[in-house]
Design a protein around this motif. Structure first.
Motif, PDB file in Angstrom:
ATOM      1  N   ASP A 239       0.845  -1.168  -0.003  1.00  0.00           N
ATOM      2  CA  ASP A 239      -0.074   0.085  -0.109  1.00  0.00           C
ATOM      3  C   ASP A 239       1.036   1.284   0.103  1.00  0.00           C
ATOM      4  O   ASP A 239       0.608   2.310  -0.674  1.00  0.00           O
ATOM      5  CB  ASP A 239      -1.038  -0.010   1.296  1.00  0.00           C
ATOM      6  CG  ASP A 239      -2.033   1.179   1.367  1.00  0.00           C
ATOM      7  OD1 ASP A 239      -2.547   1.402   0.296  1.00  0.00           O
ATOM      8  OD2 ASP A 239      -1.959   1.739   2.315  1.00  0.00           O
ATOM      9  N   LEU A 240       2.022   1.134   0.788  1.00  0.00           N
ATOM     10  CA  LEU A 240       2.884   2.436   0.897  1.00  0.00           C
ATOM     11  C   LEU A 240       3.731   2.610  -0.511  1.00  0.00           C
ATOM     12  O   LEU A 240       3.678   3.742  -1.105  1.00  0.00           O
ATOM     13  CB  LEU A 240       3.940   2.266   1.864  1.00  0.00           C
ATOM     14  CG  LEU A 240       4.818   3.412   2.166  1.00  0.00           C
ATOM     15  CD1 LEU A 240       4.245   4.637   2.437  1.00  0.00           C
ATOM     16  CD2 LEU A 240       6.009   2.847   3.204  1.00  0.00           C
ATOM     17  N   SER A 241       3.942   1.445  -1.278  1.00  0.00           N
ATOM     18  CA  SER A 241       4.687   1.811  -2.445  1.00  0.00           C
ATOM     19  C   SER A 241       3.725   2.425  -3.549  1.00  0.00           C
ATOM     20  O   SER A 241       4.144   3.018  -4.498  1.00  0.00           O
ATOM     21  CB  SER A 241       4.894   0.211  -2.983  1.00  0.00           C
ATOM     22  OG  SER A 241       5.962  -0.505  -2.125  1.00  0.00           O
ATOM     23  N   LYS A 242       2.437   1.833  -3.572  1.00  0.00           N
ATOM     24  CA  LYS A 242       1.461   2.194  -4.316  1.00  0.00           C
ATOM     25  C   LYS A 242       1.305   3.786  -4.053  1.00  0.00           C
ATOM     26  O   LYS A 242       0.927   4.553  -5.229  1.00  0.00           O
ATOM     27  CB  LYS A 242      -0.039   1.683  -4.083  1.00  0.00           C
ATOM     28  CG  LYS A 242       0.232   0.074  -4.872  1.00  0.00           C
ATOM     29  CD  LYS A 242      -1.276  -0.719  -4.441  1.00  0.00           C
ATOM     30  CE  LYS A 242      -1.092  -2.029  -4.948  1.00  0.00           C
ATOM     31  NZ  LYS A 242      -2.487  -2.893  -4.714  1.00  0.00           N
ATOM     32  N   ARG A 243       1.050   4.218  -2.925  1.00  0.00           N
ATOM     33  CA  ARG A 243       1.240   5.725  -2.778  1.00  0.00           C
ATOM     34  C   ARG A 243       2.189   6.572  -3.073  1.00  0.00           C
ATOM     35  O   ARG A 243       1.888   7.479  -3.458  1.00  0.00           O
ATOM     36  CB  ARG A 243       0.527   5.906  -0.728  1.00  0.00           C
ATOM     37  CG  ARG A 243      -0.457   5.250  -0.555  1.00  0.00           C
ATOM     38  CD  ARG A 243      -0.594   5.396   0.953  1.00  0.00           C
ATOM     39  NE  ARG A 243      -1.687   4.533   1.528  1.00  0.00           N
ATOM     40  CZ  ARG A 243      -2.774   5.355   1.690  1.00  0.00           C
ATOM     41  NH1 ARG A 243      -3.236   6.565   1.126  1.00  0.00           N
ATOM     42  NH2 ARG A 243      -4.045   4.743   2.216  1.00  0.00           N
ATOM     43  N   LYS A 244       3.457   5.981  -2.885  1.00  0.00           N
ATOM     44  CA  LYS A 244       4.624   6.688  -3.395  1.00  0.00           C
ATOM     45  C   LYS A 244       4.275   6.851  -4.956  1.00  0.00           C
ATOM     46  O   LYS A 244       4.853   7.967  -5.363  1.00  0.00           O
ATOM     47  CB  LYS A 244       5.853   5.813  -2.912  1.00  0.00           C
ATOM     48  CG  LYS A 244       5.874   6.098  -1.366  1.00  0.00           C
ATOM     49  CD  LYS A 244       7.371   5.472  -1.031  1.00  0.00           C
ATOM     50  CE  LYS A 244       7.595   5.462   0.374  1.00  0.00           C
ATOM     51  NZ  LYS A 244       8.871   4.880   0.710  1.00  0.00           N
ATOM     52  N   ARG A 245       3.976   5.938  -5.404  1.00  0.00           N
ATOM     53  CA  ARG A 245       4.024   5.793  -7.172  1.00  0.00           C
ATOM     54  C   ARG A 245       2.934   6.878  -7.603  1.00  0.00           C
ATOM     55  O   ARG A 245       2.970   7.274  -8.677  1.00  0.00           O
ATOM     56  CB  ARG A 245       3.837   4.438  -7.778  1.00  0.00           C
ATOM     57  CG  ARG A 245       4.970   3.527  -7.557  1.00  0.00           C
ATOM     58  CD  ARG A 245       4.788   2.357  -8.754  1.00  0.00           C
ATOM     59  NE  ARG A 245       3.599   1.810  -8.270  1.00  0.00           N
ATOM     60  CZ  ARG A 245       3.933   0.506  -7.419  1.00  0.00           C
ATOM     61  NH1 ARG A 245       4.841   0.265  -6.845  1.00  0.00           N
ATOM     62  NH2 ARG A 245       2.691  -0.186  -7.262  1.00  0.00           N
ATOM     63  N   SER A 246       1.639   7.021  -6.835  1.00  0.00           N
ATOM     64  CA  SER A 246       0.747   7.813  -7.442  1.00  0.00           C
ATOM     65  C   SER A 246       0.720   9.250  -7.223  1.00  0.00           C
ATOM     66  O   SER A 246       1.707   9.341  -6.307  1.00  0.00           O
ATOM     67  CB  SER A 246      -0.613   7.485  -6.610  1.00  0.00           C
ATOM     68  OG  SER A 246      -0.514   7.365  -5.344  1.00  0.00           O
TER      69      SER A 246
END
Length: 246
Positions: A239-246
């Motif tokens: 979830d943290l990785s997705k937030r960083k990419r978005s």
């Protein structure tokens, strides 16, 4: 000199995270190994036996809390209620037995709530997942009907029979929601918990032998708790990785 690609960096970061997580889980593995080495079920009930049994679960709770912090308080609560259930089931007695069932029921409810959190991603059920739900409900219902004849003959059957029924509903809910997350580790953790509880039920009604049956119960139990805890950490990391990419 070639510049490292972004994907290569991401994979390297995931490997480092996995290694760090494995290191943080070493105390759990050591505590679980100590439990099986001492094999406390063959010893008289005691505070020491209870401590040895719950130590791996408490260490898992510490790992989840250290990695995810406050966002996993519900998951940590589930692990702590599992530890309470373990303590209750160390000693004999109807009240402690029912208290243990109640503590694990709360743990399953907290796991279910945790699986519904945003860190597990979007919650959509495809047709094949709904088919799996149906199969699980049918198997769970059939298993309870099989146990019903034994529960009716047990002492305090008027309390134990509905209590076990409610417990089965809650664990089925937890397993279904674990599958719904589409996180393989989480789904396997829920299924392993169901196998552990089913084995314990069969052992209680004397279908499985005490020694061999208890080994199956504890191996699948610790495996279930490990997979559920690791799944929660992985879900938070993804979830943290997705937030960083978005």
């Amino acid at each position: 000199m070639s510049v490292p690609k972004k994907d290569d960096y991401g994979r390297g970061q995931k490997r480092n995270t996995s290694c760090a997580l494995f290191v943080s889980l070493l105390p759990f593995f050591l505590a679980a190994a100590l439990y099986f080495y001492l094999w406390t079920p063959e010893s008289p009930p005691s505070i020491v036996a209870a401590g040895v049994k719950v130590a791996p679960i408490l260490l898992l709770a510490a790992v989840v809390l250290s990695w995810n912090g406050g966002q996993s308080l519900v998951m940590v609560g589930g692990l702590l209620f599992s530890a309470v259930g373990d303590c209750c089931l160390i000693w004999n007695g109807f009240i402690l037995q029912v208290s243990g069932i109640g503590a694990f029921a709360v743990a399953h409810l907290l796991y279910s709530v945790s699986f519904l959190s945003s860190r597990y991603g979007p919650h959509s059920s495809s047709s094949w997942i709904r088919g799996v739900y149906l199969i699980l409900i049918m198997v769970g219902g059939g298993f309870y009907l099989y146990l019903y004849q034994f529960l009716q003959k047990a002492p305090h059957s008027d309390v134990l029979t509905p209590a076990v029924g409610v417990y089965f509903c809650l664990i089925l809910l937890m397993v279904c929601l674990g599958i719904r997350t589409r996180h393989t580790v989480t789904a396997l953790g829920g299924l392993s918990f169901a196998v552990s509880d089913s084995s314990l039920a069969l052992q209680t009604v004397k279908v499985l032998p005490q020694i061999g049956g208890h080994l199956v119960v504890m191996v699948t139990y610790y495996m279930a708790q490990l997979l559920i805890a690791v799944g929660d950490v992985k879900a938070a990391e993804d979830d943290l990785s997705k937030r960083k990419r978005s």
